[in-house]
Structures are given as structure tokens and as C-alpha cells.
Design an enzyme around this catalytic site. Structure first.
Site, PDB file in Angstrom:
ATOM      1  CG  ASP A 197      -1.989  -1.025   1.131  1.00 28.33           C
ATOM      2  OD1 ASP A 197      -2.043  -1.715   0.089  1.00 28.33           O
ATOM      3  OD2 ASP A 197      -2.773  -1.158   2.089  1.00 28.33           O
ATOM      4  CD  GLU A 211       6.700  -1.325  -2.725  1.00 25.10           C
ATOM      5  OE1 GLU A 211       7.861  -1.590  -2.977  1.00 25.10           O
ATOM      6  OE2 GLU A 211       5.787  -2.185  -2.714  1.00 25.10           O
ATOM      7  CE1 TYR A 212      -2.534   1.903  -6.841  1.00 23.51           C
ATOM      8  CE2 TYR A 212      -3.198   3.499  -5.169  1.00 23.51           C
ATOM      9  CZ  TYR A 212      -3.403   2.889  -6.394  1.00 23.51           C
ATOM     10  OH  TYR A 212      -4.462   3.275  -7.189  1.00 23.51           O
ATOM     11  CG  ASP A 213      -0.813   5.091  -0.166  1.00 22.89           C
ATOM     12  OD1 ASP A 213      -1.697   4.815  -1.010  1.00 22.89           O
ATOM     13  OD2 ASP A 213      -0.923   4.824   1.048  1.00 22.89           O
ATOM     14  CB  SER A 231     -36.073  -5.834 -15.765  1.00 24.66           C
ATOM     15  OG  SER A 231     -37.322  -6.284 -16.159  1.00 24.66           O
ATOM     16  CD  GLU A 270     -23.759 -14.114 -16.471  1.00 21.65           C
ATOM     17  OE1 GLU A 270     -24.123 -13.016 -16.010  1.00 21.65           O
ATOM     18  OE2 GLU A 270     -23.520 -14.300 -17.680  1.00 21.65           O
ATOM     19  CE  LYS A 328     -32.052 -10.579 -10.785  1.00 24.81           C
ATOM     20  NZ  LYS A 328     -32.105  -9.434  -9.871  1.00 24.81           N
ATOM     21  CG  ASP A 384     -30.015  -7.408  -4.142  1.00 24.21           C
ATOM     22  OD1 ASP A 384     -30.524  -6.681  -5.015  1.00 24.21           O
ATOM     23  OD2 ASP A 384     -30.563  -7.647  -3.054  1.00 24.21           O
ATOM     24  NE  ARG A 426     -33.311  -1.719 -15.083  1.00 20.88           N
ATOM     25  CZ  ARG A 426     -33.717  -2.865 -14.575  1.00 20.88           C
ATOM     26  NH1 ARG A 426     -33.309  -3.993 -15.078  1.00 20.88           N
ATOM     27  NH2 ARG A 426     -34.520  -2.878 -13.534  1.00 20.88           N
ATOM     28  CE1 TYR A 463     -25.401  -6.629 -14.774  1.00 22.42           C
ATOM     29  CE2 TYR A 463     -26.310  -7.427 -16.841  1.00 22.42           C
ATOM     30  CZ  TYR A 463     -26.333  -6.543 -15.788  1.00 22.42           C
ATOM     31  OH  TYR A 463     -27.291  -5.578 -15.745  1.00 22.42           O
ATOM     32  CE  LYS A 488     -35.390 -11.305  -8.374  1.00 25.28           C
ATOM     33  NZ  LYS A 488     -35.895 -10.031  -7.870  1.00 25.28           N
ATOM     34  CB  CYS A 544     -59.470   1.506  24.299  1.00 17.79           C
ATOM     35  SG  CYS A 544     -58.283   2.646  23.597  1.00 17.79           S
ATOM     36  CB  CYS A 571     -59.729   5.980  26.125  1.00 17.91           C
ATOM     37  SG  CYS A 571     -60.750   4.812  25.205  1.00 17.91           S
ATOM     38  CB  CYS A 621     -61.050   2.154  20.904  1.00 20.58           C
ATOM     39  SG  CYS A 621     -61.605   3.474  21.991  1.00 20.58           S
ATOM     40  CB  CYS A 637     -60.624   6.944  22.211  1.00 23.31           C
ATOM     41  SG  CYS A 637     -58.992   6.197  22.415  1.00 23.31           S
TER      42      CYS A 637
HETATM   43  P1  AMP Z   1     -34.652  -7.449 -12.079  1.00 25.34           P
HETATM   44  O1  AMP Z   1     -34.237  -6.064 -11.616  1.00 25.34           O
HETATM   45  O2  AMP Z   1     -35.117  -8.339 -10.984  1.00 25.34           O
HETATM   46  O3  AMP Z   1     -35.528  -7.410 -13.280  1.00 25.34           O
HETATM   47  O4  AMP Z   1     -33.311  -8.139 -12.584  1.00 25.34           O
HETATM   48  C1  AMP Z   1     -32.569  -7.581 -13.597  1.00 25.34           C
HETATM   49  C2  AMP Z   1     -31.367  -6.960 -13.016  1.00 25.34           C
HETATM   50  O5  AMP Z   1     -30.541  -7.933 -12.400  1.00 25.34           O
HETATM   51  C3  AMP Z   1     -30.471  -6.353 -14.045  1.00 25.34           C
HETATM   52  O6  AMP Z   1     -30.896  -5.081 -14.423  1.00 25.34           O
HETATM   53  C4  AMP Z   1     -29.175  -6.300 -13.320  1.00 25.34           C
HETATM   54  O7  AMP Z   1     -29.129  -5.087 -12.588  1.00 25.34           O
HETATM   55  C5  AMP Z   1     -29.243  -7.391 -12.276  1.00 25.34           C
HETATM   56  N1  AMP Z   1     -28.219  -8.415 -12.429  1.00 25.34           N
HETATM   57  C6  AMP Z   1     -27.365  -8.790 -11.456  1.00 25.34           C
HETATM   58  N2  AMP Z   1     -26.536  -9.743 -11.867  1.00 25.34           N
HETATM   59  C7  AMP Z   1     -26.843 -10.003 -13.153  1.00 25.34           C
HETATM   60  C8  AMP Z   1     -26.325 -10.893 -14.135  1.00 25.34           C
HETATM   61  N3  AMP Z   1     -25.323 -11.747 -13.870  1.00 25.34           N
HETATM   62  N4  AMP Z   1     -26.898 -10.881 -15.354  1.00 25.34           N
HETATM   63  C9  AMP Z   1     -27.922 -10.044 -15.642  1.00 25.34           C
HETATM   64  N5  AMP Z   1     -28.444  -9.179 -14.748  1.00 25.34           N
HETATM   65  C10 AMP Z   1     -27.927  -9.156 -13.512  1.00 25.34           C
HETATM   66 ZN    ZN Z   2     -59.733   4.279  23.182  1.00 30.36          ZN
END
Ligand code: AMP
Ligand code: ZN
Length: 675
Positions: free
Chosen positions: A34, A36-38, A83, A114, A116, A118, A137, A229, A318, A412, A415, A431, A436
Site C-alpha cells: 500500500d 509503495e502505491y501511495d 430487466s 451467473e 444475480k 443484488d 438503467r 455481466y 430468485k 382500549c 382510554c 375502540c 378516545c
Molecule cells: P430485475 O431487476 O429483478 O428485473 O433483474 C434484472 C437486473 O438484475 C439487471 O438489471 C441487473 O441489474 C441485475 N443483475 C445482477 N446480476 C446479473 C447478471 N449476472 N446478469 C444479468 N443481470 C444481472
Molecule cells: Zn380508546
């Protein structure tokens, strides 16, 4: 050092720093310390300060953000950001597979599975290898520009690697998920708590709140992360033919690509993988809400196509929502505006999906009976995303809890007046004491609330004081208040008192529909109040209406009609209305113009993804009904419609206690039927 030397040195340092960055944040194999990087970074910053003409916007030094605020702007995506269709069970997954096979007339299919992630999806654009644009998006067609914040994400390459690759794109748009590691999220909240700031509900909320900030220095401090992705648009010398091929190229170009991605040649393998990840989910250092399954071949993807909302060639499997166990310390009972008693489970505080939960509503006493829940029980609690916590079932009842079954209170808790179950088919206990104090106070707050008479400055604390000092006892007393009265309270100084009196005065001209809603007649919500006001146009006429006349109105059912008649016939209500009239409150509804439309003047804001209609359709419906759609969050919104995975607007709306409704409730409001 002369100019030419400086330029060369800056380029060298930039390149080296980006390599080390990649080694650390993407490959997870740091090659220098770290310190060296800094040191290298400091050298770069020094040179760039001396020779600012050589500082590029994609210099590694720019990852720390800038205090030049970005302005919120939107951009059209180069290809639509879809989506995904969801499923929660394996049999549906198999049905999807069958549809795919049918759609492809039995061709052999391979799949990419893959995680998903969150987080928040984003589109990243590179021109000649340079990062030039980042966008959310948005509605799938247009998104907000967030380039400044994306640049601060250490795992996002500012320049693509390996110019030598034959497939190096002249332009590429990739789709990525921006997310926050669980640890970083907890740390962020810990610090916010220390500072007394609002906590983020979960890593996704924290992420979406962060990517849209205008000041990129904040984002730079929040340790966002990224996984690429999907391919949006590629312009270059090669043609990509499969998702898997793209993912590998993406990795070689220097993008962070999730290491758990798998290529599966059979659907059984896909399903095995889904199960495996459900098991391993807890060990993954960031939130995932499922697995995404994609048809690997781009040609097959094209053949399958997409619906308006989502591709047919991909599906999200899911995982079930987060669940935790905790103990019920106490079941308490709350008295609402209409006197309805609501049982609440006071819980041993427990963390679930990123938030600490202390209480959960049990909705009504039938639910208490159905769950068989008692004080002292250990229960299973569930929370999916931002949804309010829900008690699923009793896990065990310790001996001391047995036998002490929870009983509906006969009096109640506020009251000590009588509690009755008004109507056998109804689940609510009320009530029924008209005096009240809790009901009266709640009623006053409701009357003054935004969707009703909209009297600003007449909220909870003011109402409590006015009530406790006896200055007001009911709705009509509000119109008797004078500035002098208010000045006797410690809450008020002159300006505030004057403002409130003015707001009260102004509310006198509100249309009948708002007054009617404000009265808080049981079973009469905003929409019903509107329909009644529109139909009768004056309180006098409504007061004279019989139950039959009321039920004859489309959309007014028997329960509503009965409730209206009983309430309006009661001496108390009559007197109240009469007094309001004497004080000059308008009790008529304006004639049928735009103002006659159901949602006239109402301001809506949408956040999160809608399931049944598009944002555009939703906005059209609002306008057709006379309402307006706001583009940003503000305190004067009437409704915030919360879809799936809502963004930072939701957090704000919650902080400001705006009225939030679900998609279903919205559709109901604008009369769209869904099945
Ligand atoms: P949903 O919002 O439930 O319709 O799911 C779609 C969203 O899942 C996409 O817009 C991405 O933001 C998210 N997502 C996360 N991982 C992936 C993945 N590996 N492939 C596609 N979508 C993904
Ligand atoms: Zn009351």
C-alpha cells in the site's frame, strides 16, 4: 523536468498505477505494498499539479472524486437495458427450459449461469479503450449519467487492457452491476450511526444512493464495486457469438467478471448449480438475490427475442427472502385513527438483511390466532428486500409461554373504553369511544395531512400539544384557533404561529373530496371520498343520501355505504360538519373540469421497477386522471409509488415520511385492472 519529460512520466505512472489497481481490486493479487502505491500516487498527483495540461479525466488520480458537482443529466442507452423475468421455483425453471427448447425447435442449447448480484445496474461505455460514459438503467431506454461516480470505483478499468487483442473494440457498451460488499456496507452504516445520520437499509440502497450523488468524492469514499455481466453494443473487428466468449474477452480487457460464472451443457447441470449457490450464498461476501440463467448463443438469443420488458432467453431464479429467528418480548396493541386496534410484536432486536428489526406488525387479531403467537415465543421472521418484516411462524413456545394465550383486549389501552368487533365478517376490533384521546388525536393529524386538508405545520407534535392543553378537541376546533392561542404554547414563536394560522385559513377552500377524506370515515379512502364528492358535489346532498343511493354508485360497496351513513348520521359528526361550515370551510366540490378528475393536482413519483405496466404507461395514467408526475424527490409529493428494488428516492421518501404506495395500490388508484 521539461514538458515532454513530464508528459512521459505522467503516462508511465498512470499506467503503472492502473496495473497495480487491477492487480489489487480485480485479480485480488496485489503486487506492491500500500505504501509503495501511495508513494507512486503522490508522485503522479505532484506532477499533474505542476503540469495540469497533462492530467486526463481518466487519470488514476481522478478516482478520488472531485468537488465539481456533476449535474443530473440523462442519456439514451445504445441498446435497451432489460430487466429479467423471475421465478422462485425449480418447476417454473423447467417450464422456462421447455419454452426455450420449443422456441428453438429442439436445437442443442448451452447455458451460462451467473450469480444475480443484488446491486444497481449500469451501462459503461468505452471509446478506443477509454472509459467515457457511465449511466444507470433508468427506465431501460434512458438512464442518468453517473460517469463521475463510476470512475471512482477501483475495479472499473479506466482504460481497457491489451490493445494487442484482435477483438479490441473501437466502441463498447457493457452492462454491469454496481454493488457494495457486505463488510463495507456495515462499516458505512457504523460510521453513519456514529455521526447520527440515517442508516441505509441494505447494500443495494446504499449503492443506488451513492451512484446518483452529484459529488463524486462521496462515492470515492464508499468502496463501491462492480461486476460486468453483459454486452450492450460492440464495435470492433470481431463478431462475438456467445455470452461465454464475451465474458472471457471482458475479463481480458480488464473488466471485473464474476469468478462464479459457469458454462453448462445440460439443464440438470444448471439446476444443480442453482441449488449449490443457494447453499453457499451466506459465504459470499456480497448480497446476491439469485442466479441468472442465460442462453449462451447470441444467435439463439436473437431467435428467441425479448418481450417489452425482458429477454425470453434469460431468466432469474430468485432465492427465498432472508429469514431470521428471534423472540417475541411482548405483544402490544396500537390504537389507530379509526379506533382500530393493531397488535404489534415487540421483538428481541435482530438483524435481518442488513437492518435491525425491533417490532413487526401482526396486522390483526385473526393473524395472531392463526400464527398462535404468544409472548415469549421464538418466531421466524422474513424480510425480502425493503419489504416490511413479517412473522412467518412460531418456531417454538417455551413452557412459560404456553397457556398464556394472547387475548384480544376488552378495553382500549389508551382510554380504557370498550372494544368491539363491529361487524362479524370484519377482522378489525375497534375502540368505539368517540372521545378516545388517541383516536381523536390521530384523527386530527389525518385531517390535516397532505392528501386530506393539507395543513402544513399541523403534525404530530403540534397536535399533541394543542390537544393536551385543551385548545382543540376535534376537527372544527382547528378553525377556531387564533395566533394568541398558539403563542401560549412553547412550540410557537410569532412567525410559526402566523404561518400555521395562514395554512389553516387556506385549507378552508379545499374541495369537498379532501374534507370528506379528512373526516376519516371508516372504509372511505381517498378514492372513495373523491367518487362521493364528485357524485354529490355538496355536503348537504351527501348528508341526505340513503344507503341505497350510495350503493347505486359504481364503486361504492355496501360496507362503504353503511359506513358513510352511520358516520354521517351520528350527532357528533353532524355537529362537527355544521361547525366547520360556520367557520367558513368550503363543503362543495368544483364542477367537472380538470379539477374534477380523480387525481387532480396530485403529484406522483415512481421508484423501483413496476411489474405490470411500464413507467411510461403509469405516467400516462396519472396525467389522464389529472395528476402530475414529478421527476425528482421533494417534500410536496402526494404519492411515492414503490416498485421492486427501489432506489435512493425510496430512502428519502421514508425519511420524509411521504405517502408510499405499492404498484397494486397505484393501479387501483388509476383504475387499471391486473390479473
Ligand atoms: P430485475 O431487476 O429483478 O428485473 O433483474 C434484472 C437486473 O438484475 C439487471 O438489471 C441487473 O441489474 C441485475 N443483475 C445482477 N446480476 C446479473 C447478471 N449476472 N446478469 C444479468 N443481470 C444481472
Ligand atoms: Zn380508546
Amino acid at each position: 523536468m521539461n514538458k515532454a519529460e513530464a508528459k512521459k512520466k505522467i503516462e508511465e505512472l498512470s499506467q503503472a498505477l492502473e496495473q497495480y489497481n487491477y492487480a489489487y481490486y480485480v485479480a485480488h493479487q496485489p503486487v506492491i505494498t500500500d505504501k509503495e502505491y501511495d508513494d507512486l500516487m503522490r508522485a503522479l498527483v505532484d506532477l499533474e499539479t505542476k503540469f495540469p495540461e497533462f492530467r486526463s479525466s481518466n487519470s488514476p488520480s481522478q478516482r478520488i472524486g472531485s468537488d465539481i458537482p456533476a449535474t443530473a443529466q440523462t442519456v439514451r442507452h445504445s441498446s435497451k437495458m432489460y430487466s429479467l423475468d423471475n421465478t422462485y421455483d425449480v418447476s417454473e425453471l423447467r417450464e422456462w427450459h421447455q419454452r426455450i427448447q420449443k422456441g428453438l425447435a429442439g436445437e442443442a442449447v448451452t447455458f451460462v449461469v451467473e450469480l444475480k448480484i443484488d446491486g444497481v445496474s449500469a451501462s459503461l461505455r468505452y471509446e478506443d479503450g477509454d472509459f467515457v460514459l457511465g449511466a444507470t438503467r433508468g427506465d431501460g431506454v434512458r438512464g442518468e449519467i453517473i460517469t463521475h461516480n463510476i470512475r471512482t470505483i477501483r475495479s472499473v478499468p479506466l482504460r481497457l487492457h491489451t490493445r494487442k487483442r484482435a477483438d479490441f473494440p473501437s466502441m463498447i457498451d457493457v452492462r454491469a452491476e454496481i454493488y457494495m460488499n457486505s463488510k463495507d456496507f456495515q462499516e458505512l452504516n457504523r460510521i453513519r450511526k456514529e455521526k447520527g445520520e440515517n442508516l441505509f437499509a441494505n447494500p443495494r440502497n446504499a449503492t443506488s444512493g451513492t451512484v446518483k450523488l452529484l459529488d463524486s468524492r462521496v462515492a470515492a469514499n464508499r468502496r463501491l464495486n462492480c461486476f460486468v455481466y453483459a454486452l450492450g453494443v460492440y464495435e470492433g473487428p470481431m463478431e462475438f457469438t456467445t455470452q461465454w466468449q464475451f465474458l472471457q474477452a471482458a475479463q481480458e480487457w480488464g473488466f471485473p467478471v464474476n469468478a462464479h460464472n459457469r458454462l453448462c451443457s445440460s439443464f440438470d447441470e444448471v439446476i444443480r448449480y442453482c441449488h449449490q449457490f443457494q447453499q453457499e450464498r451466506k459465504q459470499i461476501p456480497y448480497d446476491i438475490d439469485g442466479v441468472v440463467i442465460k442462453v449462451n448463443s447470441f444467435a439463439q438469443q436473437r431467435a428467441l427475442g425479448e418481450t417489452r420488458k425482458s429477454p425470453r432467453w434469460a431468466v432469474a431464479y430468485k432465492f427465498p427472502a432472508h429469514q431470521v429467528a428471534t423472540t417475541v418480548r411482548k405483544i402490544s396493541v396500537q390504537v389507530g385513527r379509526t379506533g382500530v386496534l393493531t397488535p404489534i410484536a415487540e421483538l428481541q432486536p435482530v438483524e435481518c438483511a442488513g437492518v435491525v428489526i425491533k417490532r413487526a406488525t401482526l396486522h390483526n387479531f385473526d393473524e395472531v390466532a392463526r400464527l398462535g403467537i404468544k409472548e415469549g415465543d421464538r418466531v421466524l421472521l422474513e424480510r425480502a428486500g425493503d419489504v416490511i418484516p413479517k412473522i412467518i411462524k412460531v418456531l417454538e413456545s417455551p413452557p412459560q409461554a404456553k397457556g398464556s394465550e394472547f387475548k384480544v383486549p376488552k378495553i382500549c389501552p389508551e382510554c380504557h373504553g370498550p372494544v368491539v368487533r363491529e361487524n362479524q365478517g370484519q377482522v378489525a376490533y375497534r375502540c368505539v369511544n368517540k372521545q378516545c384521546p388517541k383516536t381523536l388525536r390521530q384523527g386530527l393529524i389525518h385531517f390535516a395531512s397532505r392528501p386530506a386538508m393539507d395543513i402544513q405545520g399541523l403534525g404530530q407534535s403540534v397536535v399533541d400539544q394543542l390537544f393536551n392543553t385543551g385548545l382543540i378537541k376535534n376537527i372544527s376546533d382547528i378553525y377556531r384557533l387564533r395566533e394568541d392561542d398558539l403563542l401560549t404554547l412553547d412550540l410557537f414563536k410569532e412567525k410559526k404561529a402566523r404561518n400555521l394560522i395562514e395554512a389553516i385559513g387556506q385549507s378552508k377552500t379545499q374541495p369537498l373530496s379532501r374534507f370528506l377524506y379528512g373526516l376519516g370515515i371508516p372504509n372511505i379512502g381517498e378514492k372513495a371520498a373523491h367518487i362521493l364528492a364528485k357524485h354529490f358535489r355538496s355536503m348537504d346532498r351527501l348528508l341526505a343520501a340513503t344507503e341505497e343511493e350510495l350503493t347505486a354508485i359504481h364503486e361504492i360497496g355496501t360496507i362503504m355505504a353503511q359506513s358513510v351513513v352511520t358516520t354521517l348520521q351520528s350527532q357528533g359528526t353532524r355537529r362537527l360538519i355544521q361547525r366547520c361550515q360556520q367557520y367558513g370551510v368550503n363543503l362543495t366540490e368544483p364542477a367537472e373540469t380538470d379539477a374534477g378528475k380523480e387525481l387532480f393536482g396530485k403529484k406522483f413519483l415512481f421508484t423501483g421497477k413496476l411489474e405490470h405496466i411500464t413507467r411510461q404507461e403509469a405516467a400516462d395514467r396519472v396525467r389522464q386522471s389529472g395528476g402530475e408526475v414529478a421527476s425528482g424527490i421533494s417534500k410536496n409529493l402526494d404519492y411515492v409509488v414503490v416498485g421492486e428494488s427501489p432506489g435512493s428516492k425510496y430512502q428519502k421518501a421514508r425519511d420524509w415520511k411521504l405517502t408510499m404506495i405499492t404498484e397494486r395500490e397505484f393501479l387501483d388508484l388509476v383504475n387499471v385492472a391486473v390479473f
